[in-house]
Scaffold this active site. Structure first.
Site, mmCIF file in Angstrom:
data_model
loop_
_atom_site.group_PDB
_atom_site.id
_atom_site.type_symbol
_atom_site.label_atom_id
_atom_site.label_comp_id
_atom_site.label_asym_id
_atom_site.label_seq_id
_atom_site.Cartn_x
_atom_site.Cartn_y
_atom_site.Cartn_z
ATOM 1 N N SER A 39 1.092 -1.258 0.424
ATOM 2 C CA SER A 39 0.103 -0.121 0.209
ATOM 3 C C SER A 39 0.320 1.266 0.271
ATOM 4 O O SER A 39 0.318 2.143 -0.468
ATOM 5 C CB SER A 39 -0.587 0.333 1.409
ATOM 6 N N GLY A 40 1.958 1.045 0.436
ATOM 7 C CA GLY A 40 2.487 2.216 0.506
ATOM 8 C C GLY A 40 3.732 2.410 1.717
ATOM 9 O O GLY A 40 3.948 3.908 2.313
ATOM 10 N N SER B 127 -0.251 -4.497 10.859
ATOM 11 C CA SER B 127 -1.322 -4.206 11.821
ATOM 12 C C SER B 127 -2.915 -4.715 11.525
ATOM 13 O O SER B 127 -3.063 -3.382 11.176
ATOM 14 C CB SER B 127 -0.798 -3.390 12.301
#
Ligand SMILES: Nc1ncnc2c1ncn2[C@@H]1O[C@H](COP(=O)(O)OS(=O)(=O)O)[C@@H](OP(=O)(O)O)[C@H]1O
Ligand SMILES: Nc1ncnc2c1ncn2[C@@H]1O[C@H](COP(=O)(O)OP(=O)(O)O)[C@@H](O)[C@H]1O
Length: 200
Positions: free
Chosen positions: A39-40, A109
């Site tokens: 996602s970055g 997470s």
């Protein structure tokens, strides 16, 4: 696993967190980047740290790939392992924040409860949850480490977004949409937030 603090007495330091803030000329807090693989999170945290460093902010990036080589080398990707991973990262982040640093923690997470447990370790305002948002289809196309391809072929089990869940943050302080915004824009969004909140 059972945790106990019985018979252990907490020592106060003579140098306080406030003393460290005074010396550093800025507050300390954690920027918690959560999101799918690809996602970055790493790209944004590394570039953001450089921008903060150049502004005189004392900072440190911790991320999953790095911690899993050392402190968390004993953990895999089952839900209970991820829970323990995030618990340890939360405690490490708390120590670094106590030491006066701005922590950039980049971890998938995936579980809301684990993230909330970390939030509860900090004073209000010290835990800034940043949802690094990107559709899984785009992450699969990016596949910077070739892991999605392996996960889809069944060569990696419990892979987030493919064979394991990702629970999106309900009320994060910030959302960075890396599918729509360049990483420069994403960094500016965070820096603006920190300035408005008087954190840097
Ligand atoms: N099964 C599975 N699921 C997800 N990710 C996997 C898996 N196996 C290995 N990897 C690699 O481990 C990195 C994620 O570690 P994290 O510590 O951030 O994961 S977690 O927060 O405990 O869920 C993750 O890094 P990022 O791609 O930077 O997110 C992957 O490179
Ligand atoms: N706006 C953006 N922000 C961050 N990364 C982006 C962005 N647009 C495209 N990318 C690309 O997406 C990939 C993200 O990989 P990475 O930072 O390793 O993600 P993660 O740490 O979440 O697994 C990189 O190849 C990066 O160049």
């Amino acid at each position: 696993m059972e945790y106990t603090s019985q018979n252990i007495v907490y020592h106060d330091n003579r140098v306080t967190r406030a003393d460290r803030h005074q010396l550093n000329q800025h507050k300390s807090f954690v920027l918690w980047l959560t999101g799918l693989s690809g996602s970055g999170k790493s790209t944004v945290s590394v570039e953001l740290e450089k921008v903060l460093h150049d502004r005189g902010v004392r900072s440190y990036v911790i991320d999953g790939d790095n911690l899993r080589h050392g402190l968390n080398a004993d953990l895999g990707f089952k839900p209970e392992d991820r829970k323990e991973n995030i618990r340890r990262v939360g405690e490490v982040s708390k120590l670094f924040v106590d030491a006066g640093l701005v922590v950039l923690a980049a971890f998938i997470s995936p579980y809301t409860e684990d993230r909330e447990n970390v939030r509860n370790l900090f004073e209000p305002g010290e835990f800034v949850e940043i949802f690094v948002k990107c559709p899984v289809e785009v992450c699969i196309k990016r596949d910077p480490k070739g892991l999605y391809e392996k996960a889809i072929r069944g060569e990696i089990t419990n892979f987030t977004g493919i064979s394991a869940p990702y629970e999106e943050p309900v009320n994060p302080e910030l959302i960075l949409d890396t599918n729509k915004n360049s990483f420069h824009d994403c960094i500016n969004i965070v820096v603006d937030y920190l300035l408005i909140k008087n954190l840097i």
